[in-house]
Design a protein around this motif. Structure first.
Motif, PDB file in Angstrom:
ATOM      1  N   VAL A   8       0.433  11.046  -9.718  1.00 41.01           N
ATOM      2  CA  VAL A   8       0.034   9.708  -9.284  1.00 41.01           C
ATOM      3  C   VAL A   8       1.158   9.061  -8.489  1.00 41.01           C
ATOM      4  CG1 VAL A   8      -0.680   7.401 -10.032  1.00 41.01           C
ATOM      5  CG2 VAL A   8      -1.500   9.418 -11.273  1.00 41.01           C
ATOM      6  N   TYR A   9       0.824   8.605  -7.278  1.00 37.06           N
ATOM      7  CA  TYR A   9       1.733   7.793  -6.472  1.00 37.06           C
ATOM      8  C   TYR A   9       1.308   6.332  -6.620  1.00 37.06           C
ATOM      9  CZ  TYR A   9       3.309  12.106  -4.211  1.00 37.06           C
ATOM     10  OH  TYR A   9       3.828  13.347  -3.962  1.00 37.06           O
ATOM     11  N   ARG A  10       2.219   5.426  -6.428  1.00 34.93           N
ATOM     12  CA  ARG A  10       1.865   4.012  -6.611  1.00 34.93           C
ATOM     13  C   ARG A  10       2.098   3.215  -5.339  1.00 34.93           C
ATOM     14  NH1 ARG A  10       6.988   4.182  -9.205  1.00 34.93           N
ATOM     15  NH2 ARG A  10       8.430   2.576  -8.444  1.00 34.93           N
ATOM     16  N   THR A  11       1.360   2.120  -5.224  1.00 35.84           N
ATOM     17  CA  THR A  11       1.521   1.198  -4.107  1.00 35.84           C
ATOM     18  C   THR A  11       1.097  -0.188  -4.562  1.00 35.84           C
ATOM     19  OG1 THR A  11       0.841   0.678  -1.831  1.00 35.84           O
ATOM     20  CG2 THR A  11      -0.816   1.653  -3.251  1.00 35.84           C
ATOM     21  N   THR A  12       1.648  -1.203  -3.920  1.00 37.16           N
ATOM     22  CA  THR A  12       1.196  -2.568  -4.179  1.00 37.16           C
ATOM     23  C   THR A  12       0.178  -3.018  -3.139  1.00 37.16           C
ATOM     24  OG1 THR A  12       3.091  -3.438  -2.939  1.00 37.16           O
ATOM     25  CG2 THR A  12       3.336  -3.254  -5.335  1.00 37.16           C
ATOM     26  N   ASP A  13      -0.128  -2.138  -2.188  1.00 35.15           N
ATOM     27  CA  ASP A  13      -1.089  -2.473  -1.132  1.00 35.15           C
ATOM     28  C   ASP A  13      -2.512  -2.183  -1.625  1.00 35.15           C
ATOM     29  OD1 ASP A  13      -2.444  -3.041   1.188  1.00 35.15           O
ATOM     30  OD2 ASP A  13      -1.710  -1.287   2.304  1.00 35.15           O
ATOM     31  N   VAL A  14      -3.027  -3.085  -2.417  1.00 38.38           N
ATOM     32  CA  VAL A  14      -4.366  -2.894  -2.986  1.00 38.38           C
ATOM     33  C   VAL A  14      -5.457  -2.889  -1.909  1.00 38.38           C
ATOM     34  CG1 VAL A  14      -6.061  -3.796  -4.625  1.00 38.38           C
ATOM     35  CG2 VAL A  14      -3.620  -3.856  -5.184  1.00 38.38           C
ATOM     36  N   PRO A  15      -5.445  -3.842  -0.951  1.00 36.39           N
ATOM     37  CA  PRO A  15      -6.501  -3.817   0.084  1.00 36.39           C
ATOM     38  C   PRO A  15      -6.531  -2.508   0.870  1.00 36.39           C
ATOM     39  CG  PRO A  15      -5.339  -5.911   0.118  1.00 36.39           C
ATOM     40  CD  PRO A  15      -4.557  -5.020  -0.786  1.00 36.39           C
ATOM     41  N   GLY A  16      -5.366  -1.972   1.205  1.00 41.94           N
ATOM     42  CA  GLY A  16      -5.325  -0.731   1.956  1.00 41.94           C
ATOM     43  C   GLY A  16      -5.933   0.427   1.185  1.00 41.94           C
ATOM     44  N   ALA A  17      -5.567   0.541  -0.097  1.00 40.72           N
ATOM     45  CA  ALA A  17      -6.099   1.623  -0.923  1.00 40.72           C
ATOM     46  C   ALA A  17      -7.607   1.493  -1.088  1.00 40.72           C
ATOM     47  CB  ALA A  17      -5.404   1.627  -2.284  1.00 40.72           C
ATOM     48  N   GLU A  18      -8.090   0.275  -1.258  1.00 40.09           N
ATOM     49  CA  GLU A  18      -9.521   0.078  -1.494  1.00 40.09           C
ATOM     50  C   GLU A  18     -10.346   0.317  -0.230  1.00 40.09           C
ATOM     51  OE1 GLU A  18     -10.099  -2.917  -5.157  1.00 40.09           O
ATOM     52  OE2 GLU A  18      -9.330  -3.898  -3.355  1.00 40.09           O
ATOM     53  N   ILE A  19      -9.862  -0.153   0.908  1.00 35.56           N
ATOM     54  CA  ILE A  19     -10.615   0.058   2.148  1.00 35.56           C
ATOM     55  C   ILE A  19     -10.643   1.535   2.515  1.00 35.56           C
ATOM     56  CG2 ILE A  19     -10.570  -0.330   4.639  1.00 35.56           C
ATOM     57  CD1 ILE A  19     -11.867  -2.569   3.065  1.00 35.56           C
ATOM     58  N   GLY A  20      -9.531   2.230   2.303  1.00 33.68           N
ATOM     59  CA  GLY A  20      -9.515   3.663   2.575  1.00 33.68           C
ATOM     60  C   GLY A  20     -10.583   4.392   1.785  1.00 33.68           C
ATOM     61  N   GLY A  21     -10.667   4.095   0.486  1.00 32.72           N
ATOM     62  CA  GLY A  21     -11.650   4.745  -0.361  1.00 32.72           C
ATOM     63  C   GLY A  21     -13.075   4.376  -0.030  1.00 32.72           C
ATOM     64  N   ALA A  22     -13.272   3.180   0.502  1.00 32.59           N
ATOM     65  CA  ALA A  22     -14.625   2.735   0.853  1.00 32.59           C
ATOM     66  C   ALA A  22     -15.096   3.353   2.164  1.00 32.59           C
ATOM     67  CB  ALA A  22     -14.659   1.207   0.946  1.00 32.59           C
ATOM     68  N   VAL A  23     -14.274   3.251   3.195  1.00 29.00           N
ATOM     69  CA  VAL A  23     -14.689   3.698   4.523  1.00 29.00           C
ATOM     70  C   VAL A  23     -14.848   5.212   4.579  1.00 29.00           C
ATOM     71  CG1 VAL A  23     -14.064   3.775   6.965  1.00 29.00           C
ATOM     72  CG2 VAL A  23     -13.639   1.697   5.644  1.00 29.00           C
ATOM     73  N   LYS A  24     -14.048   5.954   3.838  1.00 28.31           N
ATOM     74  CA  LYS A  24     -14.132   7.417   3.918  1.00 28.31           C
ATOM     75  C   LYS A  24     -15.504   7.902   3.466  1.00 28.31           C
ATOM     76  CE  LYS A  24     -13.869   8.582  -0.613  1.00 28.31           C
ATOM     77  NZ  LYS A  24     -14.615   9.629  -1.368  1.00 28.31           N
ATOM     78  N   ASN A  25     -16.139   7.225   2.529  1.00 27.60           N
ATOM     79  CA  ASN A  25     -17.477   7.638   2.099  1.00 27.60           C
ATOM     80  C   ASN A  25     -18.506   7.469   3.209  1.00 27.60           C
ATOM     81  OD1 ASN A  25     -16.935   8.517  -0.501  1.00 27.60           O
ATOM     82  ND2 ASN A  25     -17.196   6.495  -1.414  1.00 27.60           N
ATOM     83  N   VAL A  26     -18.364   6.413   3.980  1.00 22.88           N
ATOM     84  CA  VAL A  26     -19.270   6.177   5.104  1.00 22.88           C
ATOM     85  C   VAL A  26     -19.084   7.263   6.156  1.00 22.88           C
ATOM     86  CG1 VAL A  26     -19.936   4.534   6.902  1.00 22.88           C
ATOM     87  CG2 VAL A  26     -19.213   3.706   4.642  1.00 22.88           C
ATOM     88  N   MET A  27     -17.831   7.608   6.423  1.00 25.90           N
ATOM     89  CA  MET A  27     -17.559   8.642   7.420  1.00 25.90           C
ATOM     90  C   MET A  27     -18.005  10.019   6.945  1.00 25.90           C
ATOM     91  SD  MET A  27     -16.641   6.795   9.742  1.00 25.90           S
ATOM     92  CE  MET A  27     -16.498   5.002   9.609  1.00 25.90           C
ATOM     93  N   ALA A  28     -17.988  10.237   5.642  1.00 26.04           N
ATOM     94  CA  ALA A  28     -18.477  11.509   5.108  1.00 26.04           C
ATOM     95  C   ALA A  28     -19.972  11.659   5.366  1.00 26.04           C
ATOM     96  CB  ALA A  28     -18.186  11.593   3.613  1.00 26.04           C
ATOM     97  N   ILE A  29     -20.717  10.572   5.266  1.00 23.32           N
ATOM     98  CA  ILE A  29     -22.142  10.620   5.583  1.00 23.32           C
ATOM     99  C   ILE A  29     -22.325  10.987   7.054  1.00 23.32           C
ATOM    100  CG2 ILE A  29     -24.264   9.261   5.776  1.00 23.32           C
ATOM    101  CD1 ILE A  29     -23.302   7.619   3.374  1.00 23.32           C
ATOM    102  N   ALA A  30     -21.544  10.359   7.926  1.00 23.41           N
ATOM    103  CA  ALA A  30     -21.635  10.646   9.361  1.00 23.41           C
ATOM    104  C   ALA A  30     -21.322  12.111   9.647  1.00 23.41           C
ATOM    105  CB  ALA A  30     -20.679   9.739  10.135  1.00 23.41           C
ATOM    106  N   CYS A  31     -20.265  12.632   9.031  1.00 25.76           N
ATOM    107  CA  CYS A  31     -19.875  14.021   9.272  1.00 25.76           C
ATOM    108  C   CYS A  31     -20.914  14.990   8.722  1.00 25.76           C
ATOM    109  CB  CYS A  31     -18.513  14.296   8.639  1.00 25.76           C
ATOM    110  SG  CYS A  31     -17.128  13.506   9.493  1.00 25.76           S
TER     111      CYS A  31
END
Length: 318
Positions: free
Chosen positions: A167-190
């Motif tokens: 486990v790596y840690r970060t205080t950038d919560v918005p960045g981590a959450e948006i990454g996890g959200a958008v990648k699912n949308v792009m997986a549908i496209a791919c």
């Protein structure tokens, strides 16, 4: 001691990995019959058959008796609010979201839903490139733990690191959450592109331009660009857009091939695509692949027409 709410495949896998490392872990499920079966067989035959429970893992249907320690919320994004509404007050124990996406009804992220529903509980999110089967089998996996409280983030990092999960840690919560959200949308496209026979070059283009959309949204929400280059952004995007183990990718494949898809399978990217489209419109952001995915899901646009629309956009610098 750690508790995992939700005995789906991912929650079960996390509980197995944590307890295999010697930690006392409680896996909670609402279904009394499911809990009884897991207690008897010492496996979750419905979700992860053949993956034996370590001795340190106990199962329970009594959320009020969960031990002190972090609570991992391994429930689908669109059911997170309902789960928190039904669950008892856990007091000051940290609540760690283990889901990815944006709530369709509110446009909120996982930690924002937690903050709204349980304002007195510290919130964090565990995210990154991972499949339940890999984690349960003990295969090496790296995840991101995002928490605004740096001290708590370090404590959770230590607690949630196991023999096979780094486990790596970060205080950038918005960045981590948006990454996890958008990648699912792009997986549908791919998945749709591959299913329609458009080829790996098209997939590579969608992943790359999808990453640009991910950055665009994250930066508009105050995230750090470096976060998107890490596990919760680029790493998760690479895994989800290229593997048949991804439910979002398989859902996209079904769109591309015109075959039916099991409605009982949770596809986080479907609702998230709509939520992201609404958020992008509110922020005046251009997210053409996200828009196309929404149209594909709604059936108002075919895969080849969607690709034609993307290719015919005005030319610009990268």
């Amino acid at each position: 001691m750690t508790s995992v709410i939700g005995a789906g495949a991912f929650g079960t896998a996390l509980a197995i990995s944590l307890s295999r490392s010697g930690a006392e872990v409680t896996l909670w499920a609402r279904d009394v019959a499911q809990v009884a079966a897991m207690a008897t067989t010492r496996e979750n035959a419905a979700r992860l058959p053949g993956m034996a429970f370590p001795d340190a893992l106990r199962v329970s249907d009594d959320a009020g008796s969960l031990p002190d320690g972090p609570v991992l919320l391994a429930v689908p994004m669109q059911k997170l609010r309902v789960a928190l509404d039904d669950l008892p007050d856990f007091g000051p124990r940290p609540l760690v979201a283990c889901c990815k996406g944006i709530e369709l009804s509110s446009g909120l992220s996982p930690t924002q839903v937690i903050a709204e529903m349980r304002p007195d509980a510290p919130a964090a999110i565990l995210t990154g490139p991972s499949f339940a089967q890999d984690i349960a089998r003990g295969l090496p996996t790296a995840l991101t733990l995002a928490c605004a409280d740096e001290g708590l983030s370090a404590d959770l990092q230590s607690t949630l690191t196991t023999q096979n999960i780094r486990v790596y840690r970060t205080t950038d919560v918005p960045g981590a959450e948006i990454g996890g959200a958008v990648k699912n949308v792009m997986a549908i496209a791919c998945g749709a592109a591959i299913g329609a026979g458009l080829g790996d070059s098209a997939r590579a283009a969608l992943m790359t331009r999808g990453y640009a959309e991910m950055q665009r949204m994250a930066l508009a929400l105050g995230a750090q660009a470096d976060t998107l280059a890490g596990l919760s952004g680029f790493g998760d995007l690479a895994l989800t857009c290229t593997s048949d183990l991804s439910r979002n990718y398989r859902f996209g494949l079904s769109i591309g091939t015109g075959e039916g898809f099991d409605p009982s399978v949770t596809v986080e990217g479907a609702a998230t695509a709509r939520a992201l489209k609404a958020r992008a419109r509110a922020l005046s952001l251009d997210m053409p692949i996200t828009d196309a995915v929404v149209d594909l899901i709604d059936g108002t646009l075919g895969v080849r027409d969607a690709m034609t629309r993307l290719l015919s956009r005005p030319l610009k610098e990268e």
